[in-house]
Design a protein around this motif. Structure first.
Motif, PDB file in Angstrom:
ATOM      1  N   TYR A   1      94.026  54.367 -29.274  1.00 23.00           N
ATOM      2  CA  TYR A   1      93.036  55.437 -28.912  1.00 23.00           C
ATOM      3  C   TYR A   1      91.799  54.817 -28.074  1.00 23.00           C
ATOM      4  CZ  TYR A   1      96.016  59.253 -30.599  1.00 23.00           C
ATOM      5  OH  TYR A   1      97.160  60.137 -31.005  1.00 23.00           O
TER       6      TYR A   1
ATOM      7  N   CYS B   1      90.752  57.708 -38.360  1.00 20.87           N
ATOM      8  CA  CYS B   1      92.278  57.988 -38.857  1.00 20.87           C
ATOM      9  C   CYS B   1      92.596  58.535 -40.275  1.00 20.87           C
ATOM     10  CB  CYS B   1      93.019  56.567 -38.588  1.00 20.87           C
ATOM     11  SG  CYS B   1      92.694  55.280 -39.674  1.00 20.87           S
TER      12      CYS B   1
ATOM     13  N   ASN C   1      95.942  61.109 -37.915  1.00 22.28           N
ATOM     14  CA  ASN C   1      96.096  59.934 -37.317  1.00 22.28           C
ATOM     15  C   ASN C   1      96.644  59.015 -38.461  1.00 22.28           C
ATOM     16  OD1 ASN C   1      95.436  61.273 -34.624  1.00 22.28           O
ATOM     17  ND2 ASN C   1      93.477  60.507 -34.892  1.00 22.28           N
TER      18      ASN C   1
ATOM     19  N   SER D   1      91.805  64.927 -34.179  1.00 22.82           N
ATOM     20  CA  SER D   1      93.066  64.825 -34.882  1.00 22.82           C
ATOM     21  C   SER D   1      92.867  63.789 -35.994  1.00 22.82           C
ATOM     22  CB  SER D   1      93.929  64.153 -33.855  1.00 22.82           C
ATOM     23  OG  SER D   1      93.388  63.089 -33.229  1.00 22.82           O
ATOM     24  N   HIS D   2      91.693  63.315 -36.454  1.00 20.52           N
ATOM     25  CA  HIS D   2      91.585  62.215 -37.165  1.00 20.52           C
ATOM     26  C   HIS D   2      92.326  62.180 -38.517  1.00 20.52           C
ATOM     27  CE1 HIS D   2      88.732  63.578 -40.308  1.00 20.52           C
ATOM     28  NE2 HIS D   2      88.220  64.404 -39.333  1.00 20.52           N
TER      29      HIS D   2
ATOM     30  N   TYR E   1      86.264  56.980 -33.082  1.00 28.67           N
ATOM     31  CA  TYR E   1      87.764  57.010 -33.473  1.00 28.67           C
ATOM     32  C   TYR E   1      87.878  56.877 -34.892  1.00 28.67           C
ATOM     33  CZ  TYR E   1      92.376  55.337 -34.956  1.00 28.67           C
ATOM     34  OH  TYR E   1      93.482  55.213 -35.617  1.00 28.67           O
TER      35      TYR E   1
ATOM     36  N   TRP F   1      96.799  55.061 -38.617  1.00 25.56           N
ATOM     37  CA  TRP F   1      96.032  53.996 -38.095  1.00 25.56           C
ATOM     38  C   TRP F   1      97.058  53.255 -37.298  1.00 25.56           C
ATOM     39  CZ3 TRP F   1      96.203  48.820 -38.611  1.00 25.56           C
ATOM     40  CH2 TRP F   1      95.297  47.902 -37.869  1.00 25.56           C
TER      41      TRP F   1
ATOM     42  N   GLN G   1      99.798  53.619 -35.845  1.00 25.51           N
ATOM     43  CA  GLN G   1     100.370  54.388 -34.734  1.00 25.51           C
ATOM     44  C   GLN G   1      99.365  55.047 -33.529  1.00 25.51           C
ATOM     45  OE1 GLN G   1     101.507  54.756 -37.870  1.00 25.51           O
ATOM     46  NE2 GLN G   1     103.182  53.397 -37.559  1.00 25.51           N
ATOM     47  N   THR G   2      97.973  55.001 -34.252  1.00 28.92           N
ATOM     48  CA  THR G   2      97.227  55.563 -33.008  1.00 28.92           C
ATOM     49  C   THR G   2      95.819  54.411 -32.884  1.00 28.92           C
ATOM     50  OG1 THR G   2      96.034  56.572 -34.768  1.00 28.92           O
ATOM     51  CG2 THR G   2      97.336  57.816 -33.757  1.00 28.92           C
ATOM     52  N   ARG G   3      96.170  53.145 -33.100  1.00 30.34           N
ATOM     53  CA  ARG G   3      94.942  52.280 -32.963  1.00 30.34           C
ATOM     54  C   ARG G   3      94.694  51.929 -31.442  1.00 30.34           C
ATOM     55  NH1 ARG G   3      99.416  49.590 -33.619  1.00 30.34           N
ATOM     56  NH2 ARG G   3      99.705  47.552 -32.940  1.00 30.34           N
TER      57      ARG G   3
ATOM     58  N   GLU H   1      89.397  57.602 -25.411  1.00 30.42           N
ATOM     59  CA  GLU H   1      89.214  58.960 -25.958  1.00 30.42           C
ATOM     60  C   GLU H   1      88.037  59.072 -26.810  1.00 30.42           C
ATOM     61  OE1 GLU H   1      92.651  60.725 -27.807  1.00 30.42           O
ATOM     62  OE2 GLU H   1      93.897  59.725 -26.414  1.00 30.42           O
TER      63      GLU H   1
END
Length: 461
Positions: free
Chosen positions: A295, A227, A287, A283-284, A225, A289, A291-293, A300
């Motif tokens: 994932y 961001c 992203n 999408s990194h 992952y 962080w 809002q997407t932490r 994913e």
């Protein structure tokens, strides 16, 4: 009146039936308790908070606010979080907000959220690594403060170096950086992840396994992952780089050398090699962080390289899925007796704050053994405040077990740099953003290790 109020609250707690579990602290919103016969507060503290929606850590903030007001009825706390102040939780936006207060002289918040990364962002905005000495209270000058912090924090200069050569507030938060993996994803891939003693070669084999699985099953699982505003690539880089140096003093001192240049190139070469296997989420770069932490919880990706603080973030999102995330030791080129982690301040007081003395009193309240005990229990992380007992209350709690293992293995030999000074010397602290960019380019297979090396070395003063 205060004694009667406390008695009333105790009776109310007994009637309601219970106690708050230490393992699952209940998050409640703060309620100001006033009586008609109590005089209104004649002072206030405007406090930029932290840890909203972060499970037990938010609970601790609310409890401290309540307890402080109860013990100081002349002071009212105006507690707001970055999400409420700026519309988003962002270290970069917080830094810009602090810069704006400094440049305009309009100090809206007596206590600001700060850590080593926010301090560095402000330094880059102001082009002044020593900005704290001009604009923040030096807590070493606050009577009784030194006795509240663990001795290695007071005596080791690396902690002052994080924030411009001064101590800006209590070192509430201790942390270890870790490699989290999603055990469901690992099981699907058919691989077993080393919990301790992972080498770079081990890590590369896991990345290759992800890539091979994707090709054979037409899947899009990613190794890491990532961001756009809180890079984990820099954490992985720093641990690999420092493991090549073998000596803890060399690893943490802000002095460049030929040995460090060689370690830099070797680590860039490792990143180039990992980049051959498409390890990052597509999408990194878009992203954010915060809002997407979540994932990594959704499967994913296999790994998320972060601090132990992710326990509180993920538990605030989904307790059941958090149990799938297993913390393991960061990989190294060779075994060393030190690790990537540290202790950071969480808040600072603006030197020109309208309610400066009241703000100092609140941060001194944070620096008490009772708060230290709660922090360790709620956050499952160490603290720099004197008085806690770091023990595991649950034998099957992997997060507590990991903390205990790393503490036993490395002791006080933990360190993390938020700027590039540990590679190139203190005159090059502002190269961190440039370093982060080439790391991402390497993992995206856009440049070679030699190109990255030549670019960064060309910027060194």
């Amino acid at each position: 009146m205060k004694r009667g109020l406390i008695f009333f609250l105790l009776i109310l707690l007994l009637i309601s039936g219970g106690c708050v579990s230490e393992e699952k602290p209940i998050i409640e919103k703060r309620i100001n308790v006033n009586t008609t016969s109590s005089p209104p507060p004649d002072k206030e503290v405007n406090w930029m908070g932290h840890w909203l929606t972060e499970y037990g850590r938010e609970t601790l903030v609310q409890e401290v606010a309540q307890d402080f007001e109860l013990m100081n009825p002349d002071i009212d706390i105006n507690l707001k979080y970055p999400q409420q102040i700026m519309g988003v939780r962002s270290k970069q936006k917080t830094a810009k907000y602090i810069v704006r207060m400094i440049e305009t002289g309009d100090i809206k918040w007596d206590i600001i959220w700060i850590d080593d990364h926010i301090y560095q962002h402000v330094a880059e905005e102001l082009e002044d690594p020593g900005w704290g000495k001009k604009h923040l209270v030096n807590f070493e000058e606050v009577n009784g403060f030194k006795q509240t912090q663990k001795s290695f924090i007071i005596h080791d200069p690396i902690y002052r170096e994080q924030t411009g050569g001064m101590i800006v507030g209590p070192y509430i938060e201790g942390y270890y950086n870790v490699m989290y993996y999603n055990k469901d994803v690992a099981q699907e891939l058919g691989i077993e992840i080393k919990h301790l003693g992972m080498t770079y070669d081990d890590l590369l084999s896991y990345i290759k396994a992800v890539n091979q699985y994707n090709m054979e099953h037409d899947m899009n699982i990613y190794a890491f992952y990532e961001c756009n505003d809180f890079l984990s690539s820099g954490i992985l880089f720093q641990n690999l780089f420092k493991s090549e140096l073998e000596d803890f003093d060399k690893a943490k001192e802000e002095v460049g050398s030929h040995e460090k240049n060689a370690a830099l190139l070797k680590t860039f070469q490792a990143f180039e090699e990992m980049g051959n296997y498409d390890p990052l989420l597509d999408s990194h770069r878009s992203n954010p962080w915060f809002q997407t932490r979540h994932y990594p919880l959704e499967g994913e990706c296999l790994f998320d390289v972060r601090g132990v603080w992710m326990y509180s973030h993920w538990m605030g999102i989904d307790e059941k899925k958090t149990k799938k995330m297993i913390p393991v030791e960061l990989p190294v080129f060779q075994e060393v007796d030190y690790y990537l982690g540290g202790y950071i301040p969480t808040w600072a007081v603006m030197k020109d704050a309208p309610n400066r003395e009241e703000a100092i009193r609140l941060l001194m309240f944070w620096s008490t053994p009772l708060v230290a005990e709660k922090w360790v229990r709620y956050a499952k992380a160490p603290t720099g405040i004197v008085g806690h007992v770091s023990t595991s209350d649950s034998a099957d709690d992997l997060f507590e077990q990991f903390q205990a293992e790393i503490t036993e293995k490395y002791g006080a030999n933990v360190h993390h740099n938020a700027n590039a000074g540990y590679i190139f010397g203190e005159d090059n602290r502002l190269l961190q953003d440039d370093l982060n960019e080439v790391l991402v380019q390497l993992l995206d297979n856009e440049i070679t290790a030699q190109q990255a090396y030549d670019e960064i070395i060309g910027l060194v003063k």
